[in-house]
Design a protein around this motif. Structure first.
Motif, PDB file in Angstrom:
ATOM      1  N   SER A 259       0.852  -1.181   0.000  1.00  0.00           N
ATOM      2  CA  SER A 259       0.000   0.000   0.000  1.00  0.00           C
ATOM      3  C   SER A 259       0.889   1.233   0.000  1.00  0.00           C
ATOM      4  N   GLN A 260       0.579   2.175  -0.842  1.00  0.00           N
ATOM      5  CA  GLN A 260       1.466   3.323  -0.966  1.00  0.00           C
ATOM      6  C   GLN A 260       0.815   4.433  -1.795  1.00  0.00           C
ATOM      7  N   ASP A 261       1.532   5.549  -1.849  1.00  0.00           N
ATOM      8  CA  ASP A 261       1.157   6.633  -2.747  1.00  0.00           C
ATOM      9  C   ASP A 261       1.860   6.415  -4.078  1.00  0.00           C
ATOM     10  N   ALA A 262       1.112   6.445  -5.164  1.00  0.00           N
ATOM     11  CA  ALA A 262       1.745   6.444  -6.482  1.00  0.00           C
ATOM     12  C   ALA A 262       2.047   7.897  -6.834  1.00  0.00           C
ATOM     13  N   TRP A 263       3.263   8.167  -7.271  1.00  0.00           N
ATOM     14  CA  TRP A 263       3.668   9.535  -7.605  1.00  0.00           C
ATOM     15  C   TRP A 263       3.806   9.693  -9.096  1.00  0.00           C
ATOM     16  N   VAL A 264       3.333  10.813  -9.604  1.00  0.00           N
ATOM     17  CA  VAL A 264       3.526  11.149 -11.007  1.00  0.00           C
ATOM     18  C   VAL A 264       4.220  12.497 -11.060  1.00  0.00           C
ATOM     19  N   ILE A 265       5.374  12.531 -11.700  1.00  0.00           N
ATOM     20  CA  ILE A 265       6.129  13.773 -11.823  1.00  0.00           C
ATOM     21  C   ILE A 265       6.081  14.191 -13.285  1.00  0.00           C
TER      22      ILE A 265
ATOM     23  N   ALA B  36       2.016  14.944  -8.615  1.00  0.00           N
ATOM     24  CA  ALA B  36       0.795  14.607  -7.906  1.00  0.00           C
ATOM     25  C   ALA B  36       0.941  13.194  -7.385  1.00  0.00           C
ATOM     26  N   HIS B  37       0.229  12.916  -6.306  1.00  0.00           N
ATOM     27  CA  HIS B  37       0.285  11.553  -5.789  1.00  0.00           C
ATOM     28  C   HIS B  37      -1.098  11.103  -5.370  1.00  0.00           C
ATOM     29  N   ALA B  38      -1.313   9.799  -5.422  1.00  0.00           N
ATOM     30  CA  ALA B  38      -2.608   9.236  -5.064  1.00  0.00           C
ATOM     31  C   ALA B  38      -2.365   7.973  -4.256  1.00  0.00           C
ATOM     32  N   PRO B  39      -3.078   7.832  -3.141  1.00  0.00           N
ATOM     33  CA  PRO B  39      -2.863   6.668  -2.289  1.00  0.00           C
ATOM     34  C   PRO B  39      -3.701   5.479  -2.728  1.00  0.00           C
ATOM     35  N   THR B  40      -3.216   4.300  -2.423  1.00  0.00           N
ATOM     36  CA  THR B  40      -4.028   3.114  -2.619  1.00  0.00           C
ATOM     37  C   THR B  40      -3.666   2.072  -1.579  1.00  0.00           C
TER      38      THR B  40
END
Lengths: 184, 111
Positions: free
Chosen positions: A152-158, A169-173
């Motif tokens: 489980s983690q934040d996916a980061w998009v740079i 931006a980041h989104a958790p899952t």
């Protein structure tokens, strides 16, 4: 053949550049972490004569990641890149980490174009999920793919823009069964 | 190197010259991470795609460098701009074992 090799080396170079950026960005994290390590004993050591230890501890806790967050996740957070114009569509609960769909919607700021995108998964054994370069930059970009998550983690998009600026931006899952190491 | 790995490219939407439509590409690649162990406790060798290149009429429009963080049978959806005279979209991939392949799809132009 030579042409293909050259292409490949170009792609590898792009990865190296981003790798170098990543190692640079690890420095603020180190600084932040040592500051945190000093701040906690300061807050705790004074005896219970004042109420300040509690408030300072709360302030520290407010600004830190969970203890199990990886150095990369901390450094990304510490950079405080703006996230305007980037919308991520990512499931809050994915159950299995084998193929988690991610949709990225990027709208470049006025006068700029999207040049490159990077997807990072900080808690994965290899956080580099995907690096995209656009030889023909576009003003808006909608991209989707499926990620493999180990935890489980934040996916980061740079996102990098034509003037060299970056936004992220980041989104958790939440993952209940890990990928990468076992299963499929 | 010849490969048995197949991939499919689909162009979605009305291909009007100058408009942007979505291309979807899926490839039946195992994307073995190299972190897994087999039944004998031996590490399974890494086998991932190392580079993907998308071209529209031989003009590069997208370069991707995947890592191990993509699912097996990776899927990508990305925008492509329809050229004035139409043409084809080509996706080429290459993996760390030297396997490679490519898929092509032509725009069906709508006036």
């Amino acid at each position: 053949m030579a042409k293909l090799l050259r292409r490949r080396s170009l792609a590898l170079n792009a990865f190296k550049v981003l790798g170098a950026l990543g190692s640079l960005s690890a420095l603020p994290w180190l600084a932040a972490r040592s500051a945190h390590a000093q701040a906690v004993p300061k807050g705790v050591t004074p005896s219970s004569t004042t109420s300040s230890p509690v408030t300072s501890a709360a302030a520290v806790a407010d600004d830190t990641e969970p203890d199990n967050a990886s150095p990369l996740a901390r450094s990304l957070k510490a950079q405080r890149l703006p996230s305007d114009g980037i919308v991520l569509d990512f499931p809050r609960l994915a159950d299995t980490g084998n193929a988690v769909p991610l949709v990225i919607d990027v709208q470049a700021p006025a006068g700029l174009t999207v040049v490159a995108l990077e997807i990072l998964l900080p808690e994965n054994p290899n956080p580099n999920a995907l690096l995209l370069a656009l030889p023909e930059p576009l003003v808006s970009y909608r991209f989707s793919t499926r990620l493999r998550l180990a935890a489980s983690q934040d996916a980061w998009v740079i996102v990098r823009y034509s003037d060299g600026s970056k936004r992220a931006a980041h989104a958790p899952t939440i993952i209940t069964s890990s990928a990468c190491f076992d299963g499929t | 190197m010849a490969t048995s790995i197949r991939s499919r490219l689909t162009l979605v939407g009305l291909a009007r010259p100058g408009s942007t439509i979505e291309a979807r590409w899926i490839v039946g690649h195992p994307m073995e991470t190299g972190f897994r162990l087999d039944d004998g406790g031996q590490r399974i060798k890494q086998n991932i795609i190392t580079s993907i290149r998308v071209r529209v009429n031989d003009k590069p429009v997208l370069d991707m460098v995947p890592g191990t963080g993509l699912s097996s049978q990776p899927y990508f959806a990305f925008p492509v701009v329809v050229p004035a005279g139409g043409g084809t979209v080509t996706v080429e991939w290459r993996d760390d074992r030297g396997d490679s392949g490519s898929t092509q799809q032509a725009f069906v132009l709508v006036p």
